[in-house]
Design a protein around this motif. Structure first.
Motif, PDB file in Angstrom:
ATOM      1  N   GLU A   1       0.835  -1.198   0.000  1.00 32.21           N
ATOM      2  CA  GLU A   1       0.000   0.000   0.000  1.00 32.21           C
ATOM      3  C   GLU A   1       0.873   1.253   0.000  1.00 32.21           C
ATOM      4  O   GLU A   1       1.982   1.253   0.531  1.00 32.21           O
ATOM      5  N   PHE A   2       0.320   2.326  -0.568  1.00 33.29           N
ATOM      6  CA  PHE A   2       1.050   3.579  -0.700  1.00 33.29           C
ATOM      7  C   PHE A   2       0.223   4.726  -0.128  1.00 33.29           C
ATOM      8  O   PHE A   2      -0.968   4.846  -0.405  1.00 33.29           O
ATOM      9  N   GLY A   3       0.870   5.537   0.670  1.00 35.01           N
ATOM     10  CA  GLY A   3       0.233   6.746   1.176  1.00 35.01           C
ATOM     11  C   GLY A   3       0.524   7.909   0.251  1.00 35.01           C
ATOM     12  O   GLY A   3       1.684   8.319   0.107  1.00 35.01           O
ATOM     13  N   HIS A   4      -0.507   8.414  -0.425  1.00 35.64           N
ATOM     14  CA  HIS A   4      -0.337   9.515  -1.383  1.00 35.64           C
ATOM     15  C   HIS A   4      -0.655  10.856  -0.729  1.00 35.64           C
ATOM     16  O   HIS A   4      -1.473  10.935   0.197  1.00 35.64           O
ATOM     17  N   THR A   5      -0.062  11.898  -1.224  1.00 33.76           N
ATOM     18  CA  THR A   5      -0.350  13.236  -0.709  1.00 33.76           C
ATOM     19  C   THR A   5      -1.737  13.684  -1.168  1.00 33.76           C
ATOM     20  O   THR A   5      -2.258  13.220  -2.193  1.00 33.76           O
ATOM     21  N   LEU A   6      -2.322  14.621  -0.434  1.00 37.06           N
ATOM     22  CA  LEU A   6      -3.598  15.207  -0.868  1.00 37.06           C
ATOM     23  C   LEU A   6      -3.422  15.953  -2.179  1.00 37.06           C
ATOM     24  O   LEU A   6      -4.344  16.008  -3.005  1.00 37.06           O
ATOM     25  N   GLU A   7      -2.244  16.528  -2.394  1.00 33.31           N
ATOM     26  CA  GLU A   7      -1.990  17.211  -3.660  1.00 33.31           C
ATOM     27  C   GLU A   7      -2.081  16.236  -4.824  1.00 33.31           C
ATOM     28  O   GLU A   7      -2.693  16.525  -5.852  1.00 33.31           O
ATOM     29  N   ASP A   8      -1.497  15.041  -4.663  1.00 28.09           N
ATOM     30  CA  ASP A   8      -1.583  14.036  -5.725  1.00 28.09           C
ATOM     31  C   ASP A   8      -3.011  13.552  -5.921  1.00 28.09           C
ATOM     32  O   ASP A   8      -3.427  13.243  -7.041  1.00 28.09           O
ATOM     33  N   GLN A   9      -3.772  13.478  -4.842  1.00 32.10           N
ATOM     34  CA  GLN A   9      -5.139  12.984  -4.941  1.00 32.10           C
ATOM     35  C   GLN A   9      -6.092  14.008  -5.551  1.00 32.10           C
ATOM     36  O   GLN A   9      -6.929  13.660  -6.399  1.00 32.10           O
TER      37      GLN A   9
END
Length: 260
Positions: free
Chosen positions: A209-217
């Motif tokens: 699993e990967f934690g993405h930034t809110l900017e990327d989302q």
């Protein structure tokens, strides 16, 4: 390491174990959906607002992206929509096929990655629904770009994803009820593991699993040609310590901008 292959195997295992996100909807829920009483979820508890969809779904082409498991797709098919499901897990897709056979629905299933939809032509769908799942790919921008490509102009993307705050905490401690900050964002579930621990993690068929930034989302959707038109938050329903402090899931409605 082939992350996609690992997560495909891991989700097949989750189906075999009967994990919640692999359990299909009941026959009763499909009957209600056929009668016009329906809803779907992108996150654990909160249903997508009905007004985010067209008034009638009869004949509307919908892509359920990384959405196997016999949950969203059968409900939408029962409303009269033309539904296609893409998922990395063959066993998750079998859940959709089983519900379709049980309840007389037509659902097209395709085994593939949410990051590469080459098997679809440009502007093929009216709506894309994408429940929380892009945590299983490292490059979330490719998910948004592909969703934009296969959507018609003015088409709708409804996407659920995790707030990155969930991933800063030690997962094992979280399960014990302790909030211990451990990870930076972006992150991977393989971070902080030794080579031997990684080997054991893979052999146990765990998901990567990967934690993405809110900017990327969120900005990632905008960069792919979308305008954000709606947003709500959700939580684990009191099952995790963070629910006391913050909602860890987000769902957005985004509209693909019409090309000039």
């Amino acid at each position: 390491m082939d992350t996609l292959d690992q997560n495909s195997k891991a989700w097949d295992k989750k189906v075999e174990e009967g994990v919640g996100y692999t359990l299909p909807v009941s026959k009763e829920e499909i009957e209600k959906s056929k009668a016009g009483d329906w809803s779907i979820k992108m996150t654990p508890n909160k249903a997508v607002p009905r007004e985010w969809f067209p008034e009638s779904l009869e004949g509307v082409s919908i892509l359920c992206l990384a959405s196997g498991g016999g949950q969203q797709a059968p409900v939408l098919a029962a409303t009269g929509a033309e539904v296609t499901v893409v998922d990395l897990s063959a066993k998750q897709l079998e859940q959709d096929q089983a519900v379709a056979e049980r309840d007389g629905l037509h659902i097209k299933t395709v085994k593939g990655s949410m990051t590469d939809l080459h098997f679809f032509r440009d502007e093929e769908f009216d709506v894309v629904v994408h429940p929380v799942s892009n945590l299983f790919v490292e490059d979330v921008s490719s998910v948004w770009q592909e969703a934009s490509r296969v959507l018609k102009d003015e088409g709708t993307l409804i996407a659920g994803f995790t707030n990155p705050i969930l991933f800063i905490f030690d997962d094992e401690e979280d399960m014990k009820g302790n909030l211990v900050v451990k990870n930076a964002i972006p992150s991977s579930s393989l971070d902080h593991l030794t080579e031997e621990e990684v080997k054991g993690y893979i052999e146990a068929n765990h998901t990567i699993e990967f934690g993405h930034t809110l900017e990327d989302q969120i900005q990632g959707q905008i960069d792919a040609g979308f305008v954000i038109a709606g947003l709500y938050e959700d939580d684990f329903g009191g099952r995790r310590p963070l629910d006391e402090y913050i909602k860890c899931f987000v769902t957005t409605k985004a509209i693909k901008k019409k090309m000039d």
